[in-house]
Design an enzyme around this catalytic site. Structure first.
Site, PDB file in Angstrom:
ATOM      1  N   GLN A  98       1.002  -1.336  -0.037  1.00 24.67           N
ATOM      2  CA  GLN A  98      -0.168  -0.064  -0.089  1.00 24.67           C
ATOM      3  C   GLN A  98       0.943   1.240  -0.201  1.00 24.67           C
ATOM      4  OE1 GLN A  98      -3.349  -0.680   3.236  1.00 24.67           O
ATOM      5  NE2 GLN A  98      -1.740  -2.140   3.510  1.00 24.67           N
ATOM      6  N   HIS A 116      -1.538   1.464  -4.215  1.00 25.68           N
ATOM      7  CA  HIS A 116      -1.863   2.883  -4.025  1.00 25.68           C
ATOM      8  C   HIS A 116      -1.054   3.953  -4.908  1.00 25.68           C
ATOM      9  CE1 HIS A 116      -4.170   1.924   0.038  1.00 25.68           C
ATOM     10  NE2 HIS A 116      -4.765   1.450  -0.875  1.00 25.68           N
ATOM     11  N   CYS A 124      -0.773  13.898 -15.700  1.00 24.33           N
ATOM     12  CA  CYS A 124      -1.522  15.124 -16.102  1.00 24.33           C
ATOM     13  C   CYS A 124      -3.147  14.856 -16.147  1.00 24.33           C
ATOM     14  CB  CYS A 124      -1.156  15.452 -17.585  1.00 24.33           C
ATOM     15  SG  CYS A 124      -2.058  16.852 -18.239  1.00 24.33           S
ATOM     16  N   SER A 186      -2.165  -1.108   9.557  1.00 28.44           N
ATOM     17  CA  SER A 186      -3.387  -1.235  10.400  1.00 28.44           C
ATOM     18  C   SER A 186      -4.471  -1.954   9.873  1.00 28.44           C
ATOM     19  CB  SER A 186      -3.799   0.048  10.557  1.00 28.44           C
ATOM     20  OG  SER A 186      -4.241   0.980   9.562  1.00 28.44           O
ATOM     21  N   ALA A 228       9.106  -4.260  12.280  1.00 27.89           N
ATOM     22  CA  ALA A 228       9.467  -5.116  10.989  1.00 27.89           C
ATOM     23  C   ALA A 228      10.827  -5.100  11.000  1.00 27.89           C
ATOM     24  CB  ALA A 228       8.718  -4.333   9.875  1.00 27.89           C
TER      25      ALA A 228
HETATM   26  P1  OAD Z   1      -1.155   3.150   8.812  1.00 27.44           P
HETATM   27  O1  OAD Z   1      -0.514   4.332   9.179  1.00 27.44           O
HETATM   28  O2  OAD Z   1      -2.560   3.031   8.993  1.00 27.44           O
HETATM   29  O3  OAD Z   1      -0.652   1.875   9.954  1.00 27.44           O
HETATM   30  C1  OAD Z   1       0.598   1.818   9.958  1.00 27.44           C
HETATM   31  C2  OAD Z   1       0.739   0.388  10.965  1.00 27.44           C
HETATM   32  O4  OAD Z   1       2.160   0.289  10.948  1.00 27.44           O
HETATM   33  C3  OAD Z   1       0.074   0.370  12.236  1.00 27.44           C
HETATM   34  O5  OAD Z   1      -0.343  -0.673  12.523  1.00 27.44           O
HETATM   35  C4  OAD Z   1       1.434   0.335  13.173  1.00 27.44           C
HETATM   36  O6  OAD Z   1       1.002  -0.147  14.516  1.00 27.44           O
HETATM   37  C5  OAD Z   1       2.335  -0.196  12.439  1.00 27.44           C
HETATM   38  N1  OAD Z   1       3.754   0.140  12.594  1.00 27.44           N
HETATM   39  C6  OAD Z   1       4.391   1.192  13.061  1.00 27.44           C
HETATM   40  N2  OAD Z   1       5.703   1.044  13.299  1.00 27.44           N
HETATM   41  C7  OAD Z   1       6.039  -0.141  12.947  1.00 27.44           C
HETATM   42  C8  OAD Z   1       7.112  -0.992  12.631  1.00 27.44           C
HETATM   43  N3  OAD Z   1       8.345  -0.444  13.179  1.00 27.44           N
HETATM   44  N4  OAD Z   1       7.217  -2.038  11.956  1.00 27.44           N
HETATM   45  C9  OAD Z   1       6.009  -2.540  11.716  1.00 27.44           C
HETATM   46  N5  OAD Z   1       4.830  -2.144  11.902  1.00 27.44           N
HETATM   47  C10 OAD Z   1       4.886  -0.758  12.290  1.00 27.44           C
HETATM   48  O7  OAD Z   1      -0.881   2.651   7.338  1.00 27.44           O
HETATM   49  P2  OAD Z   1      -1.528   1.701   6.271  1.00 27.44           P
HETATM   50  O8  OAD Z   1      -2.127   0.538   6.963  1.00 27.44           O
HETATM   51  O9  OAD Z   1      -0.452   1.656   5.366  1.00 27.44           O
HETATM   52  O10 OAD Z   1      -3.820   5.083   1.896  1.00 27.44           O
HETATM   53  O11 OAD Z   1      -2.469   2.702   5.844  1.00 27.44           O
HETATM   54  C11 OAD Z   1      -3.218   2.200   4.638  1.00 27.44           C
HETATM   55  C12 OAD Z   1      -3.359   3.307   3.887  1.00 27.44           C
HETATM   56  O12 OAD Z   1      -4.310   4.533   4.631  1.00 27.44           O
HETATM   57  C13 OAD Z   1      -2.155   4.226   3.236  1.00 27.44           C
HETATM   58  O13 OAD Z   1      -2.000   3.351   2.014  1.00 27.44           O
HETATM   59  C14 OAD Z   1      -2.822   5.563   2.987  1.00 27.44           C
HETATM   60  C15 OAD Z   1      -3.606   5.584   4.179  1.00 27.44           C
HETATM   61  O14 OAD Z   1      -4.479   6.617   4.450  1.00 27.44           O
HETATM   62  C16 OAD Z   1      -3.911   6.458   1.198  1.00 27.44           C
HETATM   63  O15 OAD Z   1      -3.641   7.211   0.979  1.00 27.44           O
HETATM   64  C17 OAD Z   1      -4.910   6.191   0.182  1.00 27.44           C
END
Ligand code: OAD
Length: 245
Positions: A98, A116, A124, A186, A228
Protein backbone atom coordinates in the site's frame (compact mmCIF):
# COMPACT_ATOMS: atom_id res chain seq x y z
CA UNK A 1 5.17 -18.30 17.62
CA UNK A 2 8.25 -17.05 15.80
CA UNK A 3 9.49 -20.62 15.30
CA UNK A 4 6.13 -21.73 13.88
CA UNK A 5 5.95 -18.75 11.52
CA UNK A 6 9.51 -19.34 10.38
CA UNK A 7 8.69 -22.94 9.59
CA UNK A 8 5.54 -22.01 7.62
CA UNK A 9 7.52 -19.54 5.56
CA UNK A 10 10.40 -21.95 5.03
CA UNK A 11 8.09 -24.72 3.84
CA UNK A 12 5.84 -22.62 1.57
CA UNK A 13 6.55 -22.60 -2.15
CA UNK A 14 4.25 -19.65 -2.77
CA UNK A 15 4.32 -16.60 -0.52
CA UNK A 16 2.49 -13.29 -0.73
CA UNK A 17 3.35 -10.28 1.41
CA UNK A 18 1.11 -7.30 2.14
CA UNK A 19 2.90 -4.25 3.48
CA UNK A 20 1.77 -0.91 4.83
CA UNK A 21 3.33 2.27 6.13
CA UNK A 22 4.75 0.54 9.23
CA UNK A 23 7.49 -1.21 7.25
CA UNK A 24 8.94 2.19 6.33
CA UNK A 25 8.59 3.66 9.85
CA UNK A 26 12.11 2.62 10.84
CA UNK A 27 13.39 4.35 7.69
CA UNK A 28 11.96 7.61 9.04
CA UNK A 29 8.86 7.75 6.83
CA UNK A 30 5.84 8.67 8.99
CA UNK A 31 2.85 6.29 9.15
CA UNK A 32 -0.74 7.53 8.77
CA UNK A 33 -2.37 6.26 11.96
CA UNK A 34 -1.09 5.73 15.48
CA UNK A 35 1.47 7.84 17.38
CA UNK A 36 3.22 10.32 15.07
CA UNK A 37 0.85 9.35 12.24
CA UNK A 38 0.12 11.86 9.48
CA UNK A 39 -3.64 11.60 9.99
CA UNK A 40 -3.17 12.83 13.59
CA UNK A 41 -1.79 16.08 12.24
CA UNK A 42 -3.60 16.48 8.91
CA UNK A 43 -7.11 15.80 7.66
CA UNK A 44 -7.14 13.27 4.81
CA UNK A 45 -10.13 14.96 3.16
CA UNK A 46 -8.09 18.18 2.82
CA UNK A 47 -5.05 16.49 1.29
CA UNK A 48 -5.77 13.06 -0.15
CA UNK A 49 -9.01 13.29 -2.14
CA UNK A 50 -9.81 14.41 -5.71
CA UNK A 51 -12.03 17.15 -4.21
CA UNK A 52 -9.15 18.54 -2.16
CA UNK A 53 -6.99 18.67 -5.30
CA UNK A 54 -9.68 20.46 -7.29
CA UNK A 55 -10.16 22.96 -4.44
CA UNK A 56 -6.51 23.72 -3.74
CA UNK A 57 -3.93 21.91 -5.92
CA UNK A 58 -1.08 23.96 -4.50
CA UNK A 59 -1.85 22.97 -0.89
CA UNK A 60 -2.10 19.30 -1.86
CA UNK A 61 1.17 19.52 -3.78
CA UNK A 62 2.95 21.26 -0.87
CA UNK A 63 2.08 18.28 1.28
CA UNK A 64 3.22 15.75 -1.35
CA UNK A 65 6.38 17.73 -2.05
CA UNK A 66 7.18 17.66 1.68
CA UNK A 67 6.57 13.90 1.83
CA UNK A 68 8.71 13.36 -1.28
CA UNK A 69 11.53 15.20 0.46
CA UNK A 70 11.20 13.01 3.58
CA UNK A 71 11.17 9.86 1.45
CA UNK A 72 14.14 10.99 -0.65
CA UNK A 73 16.19 11.19 2.55
CA UNK A 74 15.07 7.74 3.72
CA UNK A 75 16.91 4.47 3.11
CA UNK A 76 15.40 0.97 3.01
CA UNK A 77 15.74 -0.80 6.37
CA UNK A 78 16.41 -4.37 7.51
CA UNK A 79 12.71 -5.20 7.06
CA UNK A 80 12.70 -4.22 3.37
CA UNK A 81 15.95 -6.14 2.91
CA UNK A 82 14.58 -9.30 4.50
CA UNK A 83 11.71 -9.27 1.98
CA UNK A 84 14.23 -9.11 -0.87
CA UNK A 85 15.86 -12.29 0.50
CA UNK A 86 12.47 -13.92 0.78
CA UNK A 87 11.66 -13.10 -2.86
CA UNK A 88 14.94 -14.63 -4.00
CA UNK A 89 14.28 -17.84 -2.07
CA UNK A 90 10.75 -18.54 -3.38
CA UNK A 91 9.69 -19.74 -6.83
CA UNK A 92 6.32 -17.99 -6.40
CA UNK A 93 6.37 -14.68 -4.62
CA UNK A 94 4.41 -11.44 -4.72
CA UNK A 95 4.94 -8.30 -2.68
CA UNK A 96 1.71 -6.33 -2.48
CA UNK A 97 2.22 -2.89 -1.00
CA UNK A 98 0.00 0.00 0.00
CA UNK A 99 3.11 2.19 0.21
CA UNK A 100 3.89 4.82 -2.39
CA UNK A 101 7.45 5.51 -1.19
CA UNK A 102 9.29 3.12 -3.53
CA UNK A 103 11.52 1.79 -0.72
CA UNK A 104 10.78 -1.84 -1.61
CA UNK A 105 12.14 -1.32 -5.12
CA UNK A 106 15.10 0.64 -3.80
CA UNK A 107 15.91 -2.30 -1.50
CA UNK A 108 15.87 -4.63 -4.53
CA UNK A 109 12.37 -6.13 -4.54
CA UNK A 110 11.22 -6.91 -8.08
CA UNK A 111 7.81 -8.56 -7.94
CA UNK A 112 5.99 -5.58 -6.43
CA UNK A 113 2.26 -4.91 -6.85
CA UNK A 114 1.53 -1.30 -5.95
CA UNK A 115 -2.05 -0.90 -4.80
CA UNK A 116 -1.92 2.81 -4.02
CA UNK A 117 0.34 4.09 -6.79
CA UNK A 118 3.74 5.72 -6.59
CA UNK A 119 4.62 9.12 -5.13
CA UNK A 120 7.38 9.53 -7.75
CA UNK A 121 4.90 9.42 -10.63
CA UNK A 122 3.03 12.51 -11.85
CA UNK A 123 0.00 12.39 -14.12
CA UNK A 124 -1.61 15.11 -16.19
CA UNK A 125 -5.26 15.71 -15.32
CA UNK A 126 -5.81 17.13 -18.85
CA UNK A 127 -4.03 14.74 -21.27
CA UNK A 128 -3.52 11.76 -18.92
CA UNK A 129 0.22 11.45 -19.64
CA UNK A 130 2.11 9.85 -16.76
CA UNK A 131 5.82 10.27 -16.10
CA UNK A 132 8.42 9.81 -13.39
CA UNK A 133 9.69 12.92 -11.68
CA UNK A 134 12.11 12.44 -8.81
CA UNK A 135 13.10 16.07 -8.33
CA UNK A 136 12.94 17.27 -4.73
CA UNK A 137 11.73 19.86 -4.13
CA UNK A 138 9.75 20.34 -7.33
CA UNK A 139 10.73 23.63 -8.96
CA UNK A 140 7.15 24.81 -9.39
CA UNK A 141 4.00 24.06 -7.36
CA UNK A 142 1.64 22.90 -8.63
CA UNK A 143 3.72 21.32 -11.43
CA UNK A 144 2.41 21.50 -15.00
CA UNK A 145 2.47 19.13 -17.96
CA UNK A 146 4.04 20.10 -21.31
CA UNK A 147 0.45 20.39 -22.59
CA UNK A 148 -0.25 23.08 -19.97
CA UNK A 149 -2.51 20.88 -17.83
CA UNK A 150 -2.12 20.40 -14.09
CA UNK A 151 -0.05 17.45 -12.93
CA UNK A 152 -1.24 15.41 -9.97
CA UNK A 153 0.63 12.88 -7.83
CA UNK A 154 0.43 9.34 -9.23
CA UNK A 155 -1.13 7.98 -6.05
CA UNK A 156 -4.57 6.65 -5.19
CA UNK A 157 -6.70 9.05 -3.17
CA UNK A 158 -9.67 8.24 -0.97
CA UNK A 159 -12.70 7.50 -3.11
CA UNK A 160 -10.62 6.54 -6.17
CA UNK A 161 -10.27 3.20 -7.89
CA UNK A 162 -7.02 1.26 -7.59
CA UNK A 163 -4.64 1.29 -10.62
CA UNK A 164 -5.89 -0.96 -13.43
CA UNK A 165 -4.58 -4.47 -13.04
CA UNK A 166 -3.10 -3.98 -9.56
CA UNK A 167 -6.11 -5.23 -7.66
CA UNK A 168 -6.59 -8.22 -9.95
CA UNK A 169 -2.91 -9.11 -9.58
CA UNK A 170 -3.11 -8.80 -5.80
CA UNK A 171 -6.21 -10.97 -5.57
CA UNK A 172 -4.63 -13.60 -7.78
CA UNK A 173 -1.43 -13.58 -5.69
CA UNK A 174 -3.35 -14.05 -2.47
CA UNK A 175 -5.43 -16.87 -3.93
CA UNK A 176 -2.27 -18.75 -4.92
CA UNK A 177 -0.26 -18.11 -1.76
CA UNK A 178 0.26 -20.78 0.89
CA UNK A 179 1.39 -18.07 3.30
CA UNK A 180 0.41 -14.40 3.48
CA UNK A 181 2.75 -12.23 5.52
CA UNK A 182 1.10 -8.96 6.60
CA UNK A 183 3.57 -6.29 7.70
CA UNK A 184 3.07 -2.81 9.16
CA UNK A 185 -0.51 -2.14 8.20
CA UNK A 186 -3.40 -1.12 10.43
CA UNK A 187 -5.59 -3.18 8.02
CA UNK A 188 -8.47 -0.71 8.10
CA UNK A 189 -8.31 0.65 4.53
CA UNK A 190 -10.26 -1.30 1.92
CA UNK A 191 -10.04 -2.97 -0.49
CA UNK A 192 -6.43 -3.73 0.58
CA UNK A 193 -7.45 -5.04 4.01
CA UNK A 194 -9.90 -7.41 2.32
CA UNK A 195 -6.95 -9.42 0.98
CA UNK A 196 -6.46 -10.85 4.48
CA UNK A 197 -9.86 -12.60 4.80
CA UNK A 198 -9.57 -13.58 1.13
CA UNK A 199 -6.25 -15.33 1.81
CA UNK A 200 -7.78 -17.15 4.75
CA UNK A 201 -10.79 -18.19 2.72
CA UNK A 202 -8.39 -19.64 0.13
CA UNK A 203 -6.57 -21.67 2.77
CA UNK A 204 -3.43 -19.58 3.32
CA UNK A 205 -1.77 -19.20 6.68
CA UNK A 206 -1.60 -15.54 7.63
CA UNK A 207 1.23 -14.14 9.72
CA UNK A 208 1.12 -10.56 10.96
CA UNK A 209 4.14 -8.45 11.94
CA UNK A 210 3.22 -5.30 13.83
CA UNK A 211 4.20 -3.77 17.17
CA UNK A 212 0.49 -3.10 17.89
CA UNK A 213 -2.67 -5.12 17.75
CA UNK A 214 -4.65 -4.40 14.56
CA UNK A 215 -8.19 -4.74 13.26
CA UNK A 216 -7.22 -8.19 11.91
CA UNK A 217 -5.05 -9.57 14.73
CA UNK A 218 -7.79 -11.56 16.45
CA UNK A 219 -8.60 -13.63 13.38
CA UNK A 220 -5.03 -14.48 12.37
CA UNK A 221 -3.02 -17.66 12.76
CA UNK A 222 -0.04 -15.84 14.11
CA UNK A 223 0.62 -12.27 15.27
CA UNK A 224 4.22 -11.34 15.89
CA UNK A 225 4.49 -8.18 17.99
CA UNK A 226 7.46 -6.01 17.20
CA UNK A 227 9.02 -3.70 14.62
CA UNK A 228 9.45 -5.03 11.09
CA UNK A 229 13.15 -4.19 11.13
CA UNK A 230 13.65 -6.65 13.99
CA UNK A 231 11.03 -9.34 13.36
CA UNK A 232 11.49 -9.80 9.59
CA UNK A 233 15.24 -10.50 9.78
CA UNK A 234 14.49 -13.02 12.55
CA UNK A 235 11.79 -14.62 10.41
CA UNK A 236 13.79 -14.73 7.18
CA UNK A 237 17.34 -16.00 7.65
CA UNK A 238 20.12 -14.29 5.69
CA UNK A 239 21.04 -17.51 3.88
CA UNK A 240 17.86 -18.98 2.37
CA UNK A 241 19.33 -22.50 2.53
CA UNK A 242 20.51 -22.34 6.11
CA UNK A 243 17.89 -23.85 8.38
CA UNK A 244 17.80 -22.14 11.74
CA UNK A 245 16.05 -22.86 15.02
P1 OAD B 1 -1.27 3.02 8.91
O1 OAD B 1 -0.58 4.27 9.30
O2 OAD B 1 -2.76 2.98 8.98
O3 OAD B 1 -0.76 1.84 9.84
C1 OAD B 1 0.61 1.65 10.09
C2 OAD B 1 0.77 0.39 10.90
O4 OAD B 1 2.15 0.16 11.06
C3 OAD B 1 0.15 0.44 12.31
O5 OAD B 1 -0.63 -0.71 12.53
C4 OAD B 1 1.38 0.47 13.22
O6 OAD B 1 1.14 -0.20 14.46
C5 OAD B 1 2.38 -0.27 12.38
N1 OAD B 1 3.80 0.04 12.67
C6 OAD B 1 4.35 1.16 13.20
N2 OAD B 1 5.68 1.04 13.28
C7 OAD B 1 5.99 -0.17 12.79
C8 OAD B 1 7.20 -0.89 12.61
N3 OAD B 1 8.38 -0.37 12.96
N4 OAD B 1 7.14 -2.13 12.07
C9 OAD B 1 5.95 -2.68 11.72
N5 OAD B 1 4.78 -2.05 11.87
C10 OAD B 1 4.80 -0.82 12.40
O7 OAD B 1 -0.72 2.64 7.48
P2 OAD B 1 -1.38 1.71 6.37
O8 OAD B 1 -2.04 0.52 6.98
O9 OAD B 1 -0.35 1.50 5.33
O10 OAD B 1 -3.77 5.31 1.81
O11 OAD B 1 -2.49 2.67 5.79
C11 OAD B 1 -3.25 2.25 4.72
C12 OAD B 1 -3.55 3.40 3.83
O12 OAD B 1 -4.16 4.45 4.57
C13 OAD B 1 -2.34 4.07 3.20
O13 OAD B 1 -1.91 3.42 2.05
C14 OAD B 1 -2.84 5.43 2.89
C15 OAD B 1 -3.52 5.70 4.21
O14 OAD B 1 -4.44 6.68 4.27
C16 OAD B 1 -4.04 6.36 1.04
O15 OAD B 1 -3.47 7.42 1.16
C17 OAD B 1 -5.06 6.07 -0.03
Amino acid sequence: MLEKAREWIREARSVAVLTGAGISAESGVPTFRGPGGLWRQYRPEELATPEAFRRDPRLVWEWYDWRRQRIAQARPNAGHEALVRLERSKPRFWLITQNVDGLHERAGSRRVIKLHGDIWLVRCVACGREQRDERVPLPELPPRCACGGLLRPGVVWFGEALPPGAWEAAEQAVREAEVLLVVGTSAVVYPAAGLIPLAQACGARVIEVNPEETAMSARLDCSLRGPAGVILPALIPSEPNVQTG
